[in-house]
Enzyme design. Structure first.
Site, mmCIF file in Angstrom:
data_model
loop_
_atom_site.group_PDB
_atom_site.id
_atom_site.type_symbol
_atom_site.label_atom_id
_atom_site.label_comp_id
_atom_site.label_asym_id
_atom_site.label_seq_id
_atom_site.Cartn_x
_atom_site.Cartn_y
_atom_site.Cartn_z
ATOM 1 N N TYR A 286 0.882 -1.095 0.119
ATOM 2 C CA TYR A 286 -0.057 -0.053 0.128
ATOM 3 C C TYR A 286 0.873 1.200 0.013
ATOM 4 C CZ TYR A 286 -3.227 -3.703 1.991
ATOM 5 O OH TYR A 286 -3.857 -4.859 2.047
ATOM 6 N N ASP A 357 1.044 -0.007 5.160
ATOM 7 C CA ASP A 357 0.113 1.241 5.338
ATOM 8 C C ASP A 357 -1.324 0.977 4.890
ATOM 9 O OD1 ASP A 357 -0.869 3.502 6.214
ATOM 10 O OD2 ASP A 357 0.388 4.741 5.221
ATOM 11 N N CYS A 384 -4.308 3.499 10.639
ATOM 12 C CA CYS A 384 -5.041 4.760 11.051
ATOM 13 C C CYS A 384 -6.615 4.275 11.761
ATOM 14 C CB CYS A 384 -5.587 5.651 9.745
ATOM 15 S SG CYS A 384 -6.261 4.923 8.455
#
Length: 426
Positions: A286, A357, A384
């Site tokens: 990613y 990520d 996140c």
């Protein structure tokens, strides 16, 4: 008091607020039913308006509209228009910065405990400069939409309704200057127009987009060669690295996030600030426009190898441009799990380190299986969403990976979001 679905929007209830829950709200109970309440803090007593309270619902939702007994952590809202009946994206503006970080630490620790069965103390670290700015002025990118009258604004939480804005307190000075230059908040747009403002913290010229078209001098600039990318500058190991990034492509939105995360990820990949990645094979999943790919390439040297995988064609194109000087980098475009499955055991082979990520939903079981097949000694996971991170850590634990460390960063002040960097080893 029992509310029906028809009565719900106007129903007010008095609630004693309980613990924090993932998602920017706290938990209360009303007549035995769980109610997720926004704009509150644990220990408060509030008058709340039920916003979702059908009799068949497993839980209800509510917004606090009057604080009867405030928490010591409550402050005057830093963004009044993000309160009850306001826009989404500032749900913790009523919470002191220190308490916001404790709030997020509680959520990360709870998700690790509940989903990964790991009990770990978590401290959420502030980004440089945020305390001095009061947690405001950090977004280098903002998205707006024009209401029925053509005024630029943002949508209400869980609603299609648009609230017009005159400014955006989370935006950097450069973003607000670009908004002023193009009269973003004062002109009238075609209803429904999506407006994006991108202004890198490094000071390169900002870009304003309306429905994907560049806005310049009050009108659309449709020239085929019009600039649609910005230059971002990131500092890693004391050295500046420049990146070309599509204006409407993905990039970390906090002004300090790219440099902070790139340094933290690099240090984690090499096992510490004094570690050595020379000769290593690193797989960067990613990878976006190459934020981590380039410093990793510098670290592995010409005899090492960095394999970058990115699903978005535009981001992969930017990554090729950003990493073109490094022969040790190879970039694969395509869905991460598919590329790993089809090329991972052949063209890629094994890996010393995997960096990933993923999007908010996490990597997921299929991709985790492909990562494990590469047999990396270290996995550096940037997340996140703490729930997605915890689920993927649980998958990795099934194959013998243990959580070596986790750091959490407050890269989204005034919101419930938090960024984590986890290191897993065998």
């Amino acid at each position: 008091m029992t509310a029906t679905a028809e009565q719900a929007p106007a129903s007010l209830v008095e609630l004693e607020i309980g613990p924090i829950a993932h998602g920017g709200h706290c938990v209360a109970r009303h007549e035995g039913r769980v109610v997720f309440v926004r704009h509150t803090l644990p220990g408060e007593r509030v008058l709340a308006r039920l916003t979702d309270s059908g009799e068949t619902s497993k839980f209800w939702r509510a917004d606090a509209v009057e604080i009867l007994q405030p928490s010591p952590d409550r402050v005057r809202s830093a963004w009044r228009q993000a309160g009850a009946d306001g826009v989404g994206g500032g749900e913790l503006a009523h919470v002191s910065l220190e308490a916001q970080r404790r709030w997020k630490a509680t959520v990360v620790a709870e998700q690790l405990s509940r989903l990964a069965k790991i009990d770990r103390e978590v401290v959420v670290e502030a980004a440089p400069g945020d305390d001095e700015r009061g947690g405001l002025g950090w977004r280098t990118r903002i998205d707006l939409v024009a209401d029925a009258d053509g005024r630029a604004g943002m949508r209400m939480f869980r609603s299609h309704d648009i609230i017009p804005l005159h400014t955006m307190p989370l935006a950097t000075e450069q973003v607000l200057a670009a908004a002023t230059a193009e009269k973003v908040f004062t002109r009238r747009w075609a209803p429904g127009t999506t407006i994006e403002i991108v202004a890198p913290a490094s000071g390169t010229d900002p870009i304003v987009l309306a429905d994907g078209e560049v806005v310049r001098g009050g009108g659309l600039d449709k020239r085929p060669n019009v600039r649609r990318a910005v230059t971002e500058t990131v500092t890693v190991d004391g050295e500046e690295i420049t990146y070309r990034v599509a204006a409407d492509g993905f990039w970390q939105v906090h002004r300090e996030a790219p440099s902070l995360l790139a340094q933290v990820v690099l240090d984690a990949a090499r096992g510490g600030a004094d570690g050595d990645l020379t000769d290593a094979t690193v797989v960067d999943l990613y990878a976006g426009a190459g934020l981590f790919t380039v410093p990793l390439a510098k670290a592995v040297g010409q005899v090492g190898r960095v394999v970058s995988i990115e699903g978005d064609a535009r981001a992969a194109k930017d990554a090729r441009r950003n990493a073109h000087a490094y022969e040790q980098v190879e970039i694969h475009e395509g869905a991460v799990d598919h590329v790993l499955r089809t090329a991972g055991h052949g063209a890629i082979g094994g890996a010393d380190v995997v960096v990933l990520d993923p999007p908010r939903t996490g990597a997921g079981a299929k991709t985790i299986r492909e990562i494990v097949a590469l047999d990396p000694a270290r996995i550096v996971y940037v997340a996140c969403d703490p729930a997605a991170l915890a689920r993927d850590i649980a998958y990795l634990a099934q194959d013998g990976y243990e959580l070596e460390s986790i750091r959490a960063f407050d890269l989204f002040p005034m919101t419930h979001h938090v960024e984590c960097v986890a290191v897993l080893t065998k």
